[in-house]
Design a protein around this motif. Structure first.
Motif, PDB file in Angstrom:
ATOM      1  N   CYS A 155     -17.269  13.726 -50.329  1.00 24.74           N
ATOM      2  CA  CYS A 155     -16.325  13.370 -51.395  1.00 24.74           C
ATOM      3  C   CYS A 155     -17.013  13.172 -52.743  1.00 24.74           C
ATOM      4  N   SER A 156     -16.266  13.494 -53.806  1.00 28.71           N
ATOM      5  CA  SER A 156     -16.724  13.206 -55.158  1.00 28.71           C
ATOM      6  C   SER A 156     -16.668  11.704 -55.396  1.00 28.71           C
ATOM      7  N   SER A 157     -17.380  11.266 -56.427  1.00 27.24           N
ATOM      8  CA  SER A 157     -17.423   9.836 -56.732  1.00 27.24           C
ATOM      9  C   SER A 157     -16.017   9.300 -57.001  1.00 27.24           C
ATOM     10  N   GLY A 158     -15.699   8.173 -56.360  1.00 25.92           N
ATOM     11  CA  GLY A 158     -14.394   7.543 -56.566  1.00 25.92           C
ATOM     12  C   GLY A 158     -13.365   7.912 -55.511  1.00 25.92           C
ATOM     13  N   TYR A 159     -13.740   8.757 -54.539  1.00 26.60           N
ATOM     14  CA  TYR A 159     -12.785   9.187 -53.519  1.00 26.60           C
ATOM     15  C   TYR A 159     -13.395   9.035 -52.130  1.00 26.60           C
ATOM     16  N   THR A 160     -12.513   8.878 -51.143  1.00 32.97           N
ATOM     17  CA  THR A 160     -12.941   8.713 -49.760  1.00 32.97           C
ATOM     18  C   THR A 160     -11.901   9.340 -48.838  1.00 32.97           C
ATOM     19  N   GLY A 161     -12.070   9.168 -47.516  1.00 28.44           N
ATOM     20  CA  GLY A 161     -11.148   9.745 -46.539  1.00 28.44           C
ATOM     21  C   GLY A 161     -11.685  11.049 -45.972  1.00 28.44           C
ATOM     22  N   ASP A 162     -11.133  11.458 -44.827  1.00 28.33           N
ATOM     23  CA  ASP A 162     -11.577  12.691 -44.189  1.00 28.33           C
ATOM     24  C   ASP A 162     -11.360  13.906 -45.076  1.00 28.33           C
ATOM     25  N   SER A 163     -10.324  13.872 -45.906  1.00 26.62           N
ATOM     26  CA  SER A 163     -10.020  14.995 -46.804  1.00 26.62           C
ATOM     27  C   SER A 163     -10.310  14.666 -48.258  1.00 26.62           C
ATOM     28  N   CYS A 164     -10.990  13.535 -48.502  1.00 22.62           N
ATOM     29  CA  CYS A 164     -11.314  13.093 -49.865  1.00 22.62           C
ATOM     30  C   CYS A 164     -10.049  12.970 -50.717  1.00 22.62           C
ATOM     31  N   ASP A 165      -8.959  12.495 -50.101  1.00 24.66           N
ATOM     32  CA  ASP A 165      -7.689  12.380 -50.807  1.00 24.66           C
ATOM     33  C   ASP A 165      -7.318  10.933 -51.121  1.00 24.66           C
ATOM     34  N   LYS A 166      -8.210  10.006 -50.798  1.00 25.31           N
ATOM     35  CA  LYS A 166      -7.933   8.592 -51.068  1.00 25.31           C
ATOM     36  C   LYS A 166      -8.861   8.099 -52.173  1.00 25.31           C
ATOM     37  N   GLU A 167      -8.251   7.545 -53.204  1.00 31.32           N
ATOM     38  CA  GLU A 167      -9.031   7.060 -54.331  1.00 31.32           C
ATOM     39  C   GLU A 167      -9.613   5.689 -54.010  1.00 31.32           C
ATOM     40  N   ILE A 168     -10.895   5.539 -54.255  1.00 35.29           N
ATOM     41  CA  ILE A 168     -11.554   4.258 -54.012  1.00 35.29           C
ATOM     42  C   ILE A 168     -11.163   3.286 -55.117  1.00 35.29           C
TER      43      ILE A 168
END
Length: 246
Positions: A155-168
């Motif tokens: 994931c790019s900075s500021g994102y998480t989740g298996d698909s990088c679709d959740k904003e940290i």
């Protein structure tokens, strides 16, 4: 066509004196008793009876008995030699395997063993190699392969989740690095590394993630033109959701 004769031989045991016998023996009597060589252990080179074609002596051909003790081989096409075991034609000469290796099937035909990524009878067709990353979608990041070849999202900075679709949520990430400034035409940086926070993540309220509290400290700078100076640096010590700067 038939080739030269081969003789079925009866030979003496090693160590015995005398000349080896080549030929056929019929109706052998010892002490008025008819000997049957088919019922006794035989040495190499001794065949029971006078039937030179009783075994598959012609590898790729037909055996023809020419007498009681000799035979000839009539070879199939593409084979030669006294026992029809020598190939006269190499089907892989001038083969058309584009991206592969030629494997002979018989004297006149061959098949192609294709290299990875190619297929078809002549290995002249490109195959679509399976890409594991086609099975997942990374919304805010890139697909990577693990050591076992399994895909995952980095994931790019500021994102998480298996698909990088959740904003940290907004947070402060501590870094320790040189602080750089431009002084006229010279590039300058602190003489030692500065520890500070970088605000990363997002806010669900429509606000922006940024510094909530900071403090100023003086540090020495050195420049590429040989000059030096002391200046204050504003170090972020706390991050949070705040109004976005216009």
């Amino acid at each position: 066509m038939p080739v030269k004769n081969n003789i079925a031989a009866l030979r003496q045991s090693p160590g015995q004196n005398g000349t080896s016998f080549h030929g056929c023996i019929r109706n052998l009597y010892i002490n008025s008793e008819l000997q049957d060589f088919r019922n006794v252990p035989l040495q190499v080179g001794i065949l029971p009876g006078c039937e030179p074609c009783h075994k598959k002596v012609c590898v790729h051909g037909t055996c023809h008995a020419t007498s009681q003790s000799s035979f000839s081989c009539e070879c199939e096409g593409g084979w030669s030699g006294p026992l029809c075991d020598q190939q006269t034609n190499d089907p892989c000469l001038g083969n058309k395997c584009v991206h592969g290796t030629c494997l002979p099937i018989n004297a006149f035909s061959y098949s192609c063993k294709c290299l990875q990524g190619h297929g078809g009878v002549l290995c002249d067709e490109e195959e679509m190699l399976f890409n594991p990353c086609q099975s997942i979608r990374c919304k805010h990041g890139k697909c990577r392969l693990s050591g076992l070849g399994k895909p995952y999202c980095e994931c790019s900075s500021g994102y998480t989740g298996d698909s990088c679709d959740k904003e940290i949520s907004c947070r402060g990430e501590r870094i320790r690095d040189y602080y750089q400034k431009q002084q006229g035409y010279a590039a300058c940086q602190t003489t030692k590394k500065v520890s500070r926070l970088e605000c990363k993540g997002g806010c669900s309220t429509g606000q922006c993630c940024g510094p909530l509290r900071s403090k100023r400290r003086k540090y020495s700078f050195e420049c590429t033109d040989g000059s030096s100076f002391v200046d204050e640096i504003e170090k972020v010590v706390k991050c949070g959701c705040t109004n976005c700067l216009s």
